[in-house]
Design an enzyme around this catalytic site. Structure first.
Site, short mmCIF file in Angstrom:
data_model
loop_
_atom_site.label_atom_id
_atom_site.label_comp_id
_atom_site.label_asym_id
_atom_site.label_seq_id
_atom_site.Cartn_x
_atom_site.Cartn_y
_atom_site.Cartn_z
N ASP A 1 35.62 44.19 34.05
CA ASP A 1 34.42 43.53 33.55
C ASP A 1 34.22 43.79 32.06
O ASP A 1 33.83 44.88 31.67
CB ASP A 1 33.22 44.04 34.35
CG ASP A 1 31.92 43.39 33.96
OD1 ASP A 1 31.95 42.31 33.34
OD2 ASP A 1 30.86 43.95 34.28
N ASP B 1 32.73 37.26 28.98
CA ASP B 1 32.50 38.14 30.12
C ASP B 1 33.42 37.80 31.30
O ASP B 1 33.19 36.84 32.02
CB ASP B 1 31.03 38.02 30.55
CG ASP B 1 30.66 38.99 31.67
OD1 ASP B 1 31.52 39.80 32.08
OD2 ASP B 1 29.50 38.95 32.11
#
Length: 407
Positions: free
Chosen positions: A110, A287
């Site tokens: 992430d 992201d």
């Protein structure tokens, strides 16, 4: 979407430079520039067979493809799995090794967060846990560790450290959250935890990330990692630490400067839809932990107003839009002065209800106040662009046309 807002609840403060942890000096060393430059040559990759609407012609400075590393190079590649077809909030995930005996645990990779955590002695956790008793190098500090994440509301435990590795790249005394409390809905996920790859300036642990420690401890040759995401396949995606896979790109890299060393943040100039420009002038977070593209409700409305037949999705949650499934509008985003096309295959998420002629859009509107000054660019964008996250040259993100678009 509520969970995403929880994840980014401090984003505006972070992007304004508030409540940040100082980055280690080693990550600001100008010497990193030479390490990164040594990994690239100025030869241009083959662009034949590639077509993606809305992409700019790259400048000579941006025409950089990865050169073969020498035999002493230190890099590692981890295969990633995509579960988005089953559980939409689970990002791409892969394996990380914990402790002296290298216990493997599946974690989400992430770039929108900066903490590593896995369950340890978690009585209510159904996921695979870290067996700390098997590692004599494990140490628990006893200090509290609490955070919020996309897909669930809260995870809590204590801060610990141990040896962590991936593909032979090993970090000693890597801090992570030894989590003992997660919501019950997390037990349905195929992952044990998260590996944050954002900047440690926003880390709850206030410690360097796993990748940052690879740089600090001089475990990798180049101070960047790269991500390839498949389209419509559960397997085949990959993350490479300290390297770049030329076979996953069919064109040159375009570098975009990072404007905030918090998230991997670049400037979002605006969007071009069917030839019509919509101004943005906000910060964009790249992201890998988010499935879609999230913008303010106002910006989402302006974007979809330029797609014939588009409007609020009749059978989906507020903030979702839909447009005719048989249409193929051209959409591109301008990031840091460069245009990047979006593949409509990725923007069409599926029918807005059984038998509907309308498809749900992957560009989603959230509350204007929550998204003031920010957009979140997730995997529906990254599937078209092989991405490189580089700590050198003041920090930058590189995008090369993905092999997905030549197939």
């Amino acid at each position: 979407m509520e969970a995403l807002q929880i994840k980014y609840q401090n984003a505006l403060d972070f992007l304004a430079g508030k409540h940040l942890v100082a980055l280690p000096d080693a990550l600001l060393d100008p010497g990193l520039d030479a390490l990164s430059d040594a990994a690239f040559t100025d030869t241009t990759s083959d662009l034949s067979g590639f077509e993606l609407f809305g992409s700019t012609t790259m400048s000579r400075q941006a025409n950089m493809s990865f050169s073969a590393m020498n035999t002493a190079a230190q890099s590692a590649t981890d295969p990633l799995t995509d579960e988005t077809q089953k559980i939409i909030h689970v990002p791409f995930y892969g394996s990380l090794e914990f402790g002296k005996k290298s216990q493997q645990l599946p974690v989400a990779f992430d770039t929108g967060s900066a903490d590593l955590w896995v369950p340890v002695d978690c009585g209510d956790c159904a996921n695979l846990q870290y067996n700390t008793a098997a590692s004599p190098t494990y140490k628990n500090t006893g200090n509290a560790f609490n955070l919020n994440y996309e897909g669930f509301s809260h995870a809590a435990g204590t801060l610990a450290y141990d040896t962590i590795s991936m593909g032979g790249l090993k970090v000693h005394n890597q801090y992570f959250g030894a989590v003992t409390d997660v919501p019950s809905n997390f037990n349905a996920d195929p992952i044990s935890g998260y590996l944050g790859l954002g900047f440690s300036s926003i880390a709850t642990s206030q410690k360097p990330t796993f990748f940052e420690n690879l740089i600090i401890q001089e475990r990798i040759e180049a101070p960047f990692f790269s991500v390839y995401l498949t389209r419509g396949k559960a397997s085949g995606s990959k993350i490479t630490l300290g390297g770049y896979d030329m076979s996953k790109a069919v064109g040159p890299l375009t570098w975009v400067s990072v404007i905030s060393k918090t998230y991997w943040t670049v400037h979002f100039d605006g969007a071009v839809i069917e030839g019509n420009y919509v101004s943005g002038n906000v910060d964009a977070v790249i992201d890998t932990g988010s499935s879609f593209i999230y913008v303010s409700q106002t910006l989402a409305s302006l974007i979809h107003a330029n797609i014939l037949g588009a409007g609020p999705a009749a059978n989906s949650s507020p903030g979702f839009f839909s447009f005719p499934c048989d249409s193929n509008p051209t959409i591109s985003f301008s990031l840091g002065g460069h245009d990047f096309g979006l593949n409509i295959q990725d923007i069409k998420l599926g029918q807005d209800g059984y038998g509907s002629e309308y498809c749900v859009s992957g560009i989603i509107g959230l509350d204007d106040a929550a998204m003031e000054g920010i957009v979140i660019i997730g995997n529906v964008f990254l599937k078209s662009w092989y991405s490189v996250f580089d700590y050198s040259h003041g920090a930058r993100v590189g995008f090369a046309p993905s092999i997905n678009n030549a197939q």
